[in-house]
Design an enzyme around this catalytic site. Structure first.
Site, mmCIF file in Angstrom:
data_model
loop_
_atom_site.group_PDB
_atom_site.id
_atom_site.type_symbol
_atom_site.label_atom_id
_atom_site.label_comp_id
_atom_site.label_asym_id
_atom_site.label_seq_id
_atom_site.Cartn_x
_atom_site.Cartn_y
_atom_site.Cartn_z
ATOM 1 N N ASP A 1 31.359 28.169 32.481
ATOM 2 C CA ASP A 1 31.969 29.489 32.518
ATOM 3 C C ASP A 1 31.310 30.266 31.368
ATOM 4 O O ASP A 1 30.820 29.651 30.416
ATOM 5 C CB ASP A 1 33.485 29.346 32.305
ATOM 6 C CG ASP A 1 34.162 30.669 32.121
ATOM 7 O OD1 ASP A 1 33.931 31.567 32.940
ATOM 8 O OD2 ASP A 1 34.920 30.829 31.136
ATOM 9 N N LYS B 1 42.635 36.026 30.779
ATOM 10 C CA LYS B 1 41.448 35.165 30.668
ATOM 11 C C LYS B 1 41.143 34.462 31.990
ATOM 12 O O LYS B 1 42.020 33.823 32.564
ATOM 13 C CB LYS B 1 41.651 34.128 29.559
ATOM 14 C CG LYS B 1 41.499 34.744 28.188
ATOM 15 C CD LYS B 1 41.464 33.706 27.096
ATOM 16 C CE LYS B 1 41.309 34.385 25.754
ATOM 17 N NZ LYS B 1 41.589 33.500 24.637
#
Ligand code: BG6
Ligand code: MG
Length: 217
Positions: free
Chosen positions: A9, A45
């Site tokens: 990520d 997030k």
């Protein structure tokens, strides 16, 4: 099954862009008279741009139409892009380049698996495009994490099977996406929050090829 690839990520794993997202969302929330704290920002997030906007609008009990929502998201992104345009290689999180180079030298393939449509801009601003064999991002996938689409797309681009991959993720939705893809997952952050990950470290500075091989056993 042998380990063939690592999928990273981007936001919160390789670069700390959360504060730029926060500043841009805070500016939008301010214009709409919505209270928005750093604690609220935690909920964003790993969440896609439009889903993040929905969370903020809900905090303010605002329910605008689709056109207005698109306008708000575009405005937030305009400000966010202004912030990330001044990013430098110094903003790469500690240990990232070292770890990625180490695994690449050991023959492991590498990819980005990020929800962000701004991935190409961030990679070029920080000068790390060459560290990755493939980039799967918000521009190529439709479904947001925890859907496994972005990680499966990355594995497909690398021509490896899901059980040959290890994912590095800092968000709960991202850890779940990795598990849904049938991949092993190393959480980046707190053990309490990322309890579903197979292993958790504070950051890539705590990783090494040796540790990676132990995790796979
Ligand atoms: C994720 C971030 O990586 O990308 C989220 O963690 C963000 O906070 C999402 O909303 C989408 O990013 P962008 O750059 O396409 O708005
Ligand atoms: Mg992230």
């Amino acid at each position: 099954m042998t380990l063939k690839a690592c999928i990273f990520d981007l936001d919160g794993v390789i670069v700390d862009t959360a504060r730029y997202h926060f500043l841009a969302w805070k500016r939008l929330a301010g214009q709409l008279n919505i209270e928005f704290s750093e604690k609220d920002n935690e909920r964003l997030k790993g969440v896609s741009r439009m889903d993040s906007l929905e969370i903020i609008l809900e905090l303010g009990h605002l329910y605008p139409d689709k056109r207005k929502k698109e306008e708000y998201a575009a405005l937030k992104n305009k400000w966010y892009v202004e912030y990330i345009c001044s990013m430098t290689p110094e903003e790469i999180l500690p240990g990232s380049i070292e770890f990625i180079n180490e695994i690449r030298n050991a023959g492991i393939r590498t990819a980005i698996g990020s929800a962000s449509k701004n991935t190409p801009l961030i990679l070029s601003r920080t000068g790390i495009e060459k560290l990755f064999d493939a980039v799967a991002d918000g521009n190529v996938v439709k479904k947001a994490k925890p859907d496994p689409e972005v990680f499966l797309a990355a594995a497909g681009m690398l021509n490896v099977k899901p059980d040959q991959c290890v994912v590095f993720e800092d968000a709960i939705a991202g850890v779940q996406a990795a598990l849904n893809a049938g991949m092993m997952c190393v959480g980046i952050g707190s053990r309490e929050i990322l309890s579903k990950a197979h292993f958790v470290v504070a950051g890539l500075h705590e990783m090494s090829m040796e540790k990676l091989q132990k995790i796979r056993k």
